[in-house]
Design a protein around this motif. Structure first.
Motif, PDB file in Angstrom:
ATOM      1  N   PRO A   1     -28.544  14.179 -10.188  1.00 36.02           N
ATOM      2  CA  PRO A   1     -27.495  13.855  -9.565  1.00 36.02           C
ATOM      3  C   PRO A   1     -27.515  15.677  -8.992  1.00 36.02           C
ATOM      4  O   PRO A   1     -27.557  16.627  -9.385  1.00 36.02           O
ATOM      5  CB  PRO A   1     -26.813  13.584  -9.484  1.00 36.02           C
ATOM      6  CG  PRO A   1     -25.911  13.904 -11.376  1.00 36.02           C
ATOM      7  CD  PRO A   1     -27.491  14.523 -12.189  1.00 36.02           C
ATOM      8  N   SER A   2     -26.952  15.700  -7.423  1.00 31.16           N
ATOM      9  CA  SER A   2     -26.409  16.895  -6.843  1.00 31.16           C
ATOM     10  C   SER A   2     -24.321  16.585  -7.624  1.00 31.16           C
ATOM     11  O   SER A   2     -24.242  15.419  -6.892  1.00 31.16           O
ATOM     12  CB  SER A   2     -25.790  16.635  -5.658  1.00 31.16           C
ATOM     13  OG  SER A   2     -27.185  17.233  -5.500  1.00 31.16           O
ATOM     14  N   LEU A   3     -23.852  17.420  -7.645  1.00 32.31           N
ATOM     15  CA  LEU A   3     -22.914  17.074  -8.259  1.00 32.31           C
ATOM     16  C   LEU A   3     -21.793  17.775  -7.784  1.00 32.31           C
ATOM     17  O   LEU A   3     -22.546  19.087  -7.700  1.00 32.31           O
ATOM     18  CB  LEU A   3     -22.441  16.774  -9.859  1.00 32.31           C
ATOM     19  CG  LEU A   3     -22.994  16.048 -10.478  1.00 32.31           C
ATOM     20  CD1 LEU A   3     -22.863  16.102 -12.128  1.00 32.31           C
ATOM     21  CD2 LEU A   3     -21.989  14.852  -9.850  1.00 32.31           C
TER      22      LEU A   3
ATOM     23  N   CYS B   1     -13.520  15.354  -8.349  1.00 30.85           N
ATOM     24  CA  CYS B   1     -15.420  15.512  -8.543  1.00 30.85           C
ATOM     25  C   CYS B   1     -16.080  14.168  -7.965  1.00 30.85           C
ATOM     26  O   CYS B   1     -16.051  13.448  -7.625  1.00 30.85           O
ATOM     27  CB  CYS B   1     -15.578  15.809 -10.066  1.00 30.85           C
ATOM     28  SG  CYS B   1     -16.720  14.560 -10.783  1.00 30.85           S
ATOM     29  N   THR B   2     -17.511  14.676  -7.446  1.00 23.78           N
ATOM     30  CA  THR B   2     -17.961  13.647  -6.793  1.00 23.78           C
ATOM     31  C   THR B   2     -19.569  14.145  -6.654  1.00 23.78           C
ATOM     32  O   THR B   2     -20.074  15.293  -6.793  1.00 23.78           O
ATOM     33  CB  THR B   2     -17.245  13.929  -5.033  1.00 23.78           C
ATOM     34  OG1 THR B   2     -18.549  12.403  -4.624  1.00 23.78           O
ATOM     35  CG2 THR B   2     -17.685  14.833  -4.575  1.00 23.78           C
ATOM     36  N   GLY B   3     -20.313  13.218  -6.519  1.00 21.18           N
ATOM     37  CA  GLY B   3     -21.833  13.430  -6.104  1.00 21.18           C
ATOM     38  C   GLY B   3     -21.897  13.218  -5.108  1.00 21.18           C
ATOM     39  O   GLY B   3     -21.979  11.899  -4.424  1.00 21.18           O
ATOM     40  N   THR B   4     -23.131  12.716  -4.679  1.00 17.36           N
ATOM     41  CA  THR B   4     -24.274  11.982  -3.847  1.00 17.36           C
ATOM     42  C   THR B   4     -25.761  12.794  -3.878  1.00 17.36           C
ATOM     43  O   THR B   4     -26.412  13.610  -4.945  1.00 17.36           O
ATOM     44  CB  THR B   4     -23.259  13.132  -2.198  1.00 17.36           C
ATOM     45  OG1 THR B   4     -24.044  12.458  -1.084  1.00 17.36           O
ATOM     46  CG2 THR B   4     -24.221  14.144  -2.325  1.00 17.36           C
ATOM     47  N   ALA B   5     -25.976  11.555  -2.951  1.00 12.13           N
ATOM     48  CA  ALA B   5     -27.435  11.451  -2.711  1.00 12.13           C
ATOM     49  C   ALA B   5     -27.333  12.306  -1.379  1.00 12.13           C
ATOM     50  O   ALA B   5     -28.290  12.484  -0.777  1.00 12.13           O
ATOM     51  CB  ALA B   5     -28.516  10.341  -3.180  1.00 12.13           C
ATOM     52  N   SER B   6     -26.748  11.197  -0.136  1.00  9.73           N
ATOM     53  CA  SER B   6     -26.611  11.376   0.878  1.00  9.73           C
ATOM     54  C   SER B   6     -24.855  10.774   1.364  1.00  9.73           C
ATOM     55  O   SER B   6     -25.081  10.916   2.083  1.00  9.73           O
ATOM     56  CB  SER B   6     -27.407  10.158   1.654  1.00  9.73           C
ATOM     57  OG  SER B   6     -27.086   8.701   1.295  1.00  9.73           O
ATOM     58  N   LYS B   7     -24.468  10.758  -0.187  1.00  4.46           N
ATOM     59  CA  LYS B   7     -23.287   9.833   0.398  1.00  4.46           C
ATOM     60  C   LYS B   7     -21.731  10.638  -0.682  1.00  4.46           C
ATOM     61  O   LYS B   7     -22.243   9.909  -1.583  1.00  4.46           O
ATOM     62  CB  LYS B   7     -22.680   8.707   0.643  1.00  4.46           C
ATOM     63  CG  LYS B   7     -21.526   8.120   1.397  1.00  4.46           C
ATOM     64  CD  LYS B   7     -21.926   6.401   2.001  1.00  4.46           C
ATOM     65  CE  LYS B   7     -21.820   5.799   1.006  1.00  4.46           C
ATOM     66  NZ  LYS B   7     -22.210   4.813   1.488  1.00  4.46           N
ATOM     67  N   LEU B   8     -20.949  10.534  -0.320  1.00  6.52           N
ATOM     68  CA  LEU B   8     -19.781  11.082  -1.366  1.00  6.52           C
ATOM     69  C   LEU B   8     -19.341  10.221  -2.080  1.00  6.52           C
ATOM     70  O   LEU B   8     -18.961   9.297  -0.463  1.00  6.52           O
ATOM     71  CB  LEU B   8     -18.944  12.696  -1.184  1.00  6.52           C
ATOM     72  CG  LEU B   8     -19.802  13.816  -0.907  1.00  6.52           C
ATOM     73  CD1 LEU B   8     -18.506  15.371  -0.221  1.00  6.52           C
ATOM     74  CD2 LEU B   8     -19.934  14.421  -2.210  1.00  6.52           C
TER      75      LEU B   8
END
Lengths: 116, 110
Positions: B31-33, B91-98
């Protein structure tokens, strides 16, 4: 570099009145987001634009909320008519999603709406 | 699908002591975090982000986070808390949406 600009910062209206919020994203950012943040909660996505196209508006209450980003730059979020439960902070964010794995969102200061 | 969970809704530390804010993620792919901070009546400010480069990510204001795939964690740390660190942290992660949780409120006491 200027950040995400939002106006107004604060708005107080009576219920059933219309209200509009404006957002100018960071220059060059193709993607723009509107979030709603209730007190003590994290932001919730309302709508996401890529350029002028709304690619995710599944959480936008379309009976009273509308948004536009006509030229793919700045955007307006409108509520008509406003209800008491709409009192919240409305956040705008932008990002450049064209580059691979660069999807950092940058947030504006928000508009705090109070509906009386 | 990807989701993140902040394990503590409230953390209180004394000024000068270490800070640990915990975040776990679930994802079927790398992921992106992100960690964001929100001071009262302010927008969210990016502290740091992980995008599969170095697992130890350094951010602003002395904060850092370590991506641990074996533990599916991305905890935020700071060696010494300052009064100005008192805020809400997301804290959050995304591929295209937070997707945001309720956050962790950090209290710093004298």
């Amino acid at each position: 570099e200027a950040g995400v600009v939002q106006s107004p910062r604060y708005k107080i209206i009576e219920k059933k009145q219309p209200v509009a919020f404006w957002c100018n994203p960071i220059s060059g950012h193709n993607t723009l987001y509107w979030y709603l943040q209730n007190l003590g909660q994290g932001p919730e996505l309302l709508i996401r634009y890529e350029n002028e196209e709304a690619v995710d508006d599944s959480q936008l209450p379309k009976d009273r909320f509308s948004a536009e980003r006509l030229k793919g730059v700045d955007s307006t979020l409108k509520i008509q008519p406003a209800e008491l439960g709409d009192s919240a902070v409305y956040l705008c964010a932008s990002s450049d999603t064209r580059a691979p794995r660069v999807d950092t969102q940058y947030f504006g200061p928000g508009t705090r709406l109070t509906v009386l | 699908a990807q989701s993140v969970t902040q394990l503590d809704s409230h953390v209180s530390v004394s000024e000068g002591t270490p800070v640990l804010l915990r975040c776990n993620y679930s994802s079927s792919y790398s992921p992106s975090l992100f960690w964001y901070v929100q001071h009262p009546n302010k927008g969210l400010q990016l502290l740091l982000k992980y995008t599969s480069a170095a697992t130890l990510v350094k951010g602003i204001n002395g904060f850092e986070a370590e991506f641990k795939k074996s533990e599916t964690s991305f905890h935020l740390t700071k060696p010494s808390a300052h009064m100005s660190d008192a805020a809400e942290y997301f804290c959050t992660g995304t591929a295209s949406k937070l997707t945001f949780g309720t956050g962790t409120r950090l209290q710093v006491t004298l």
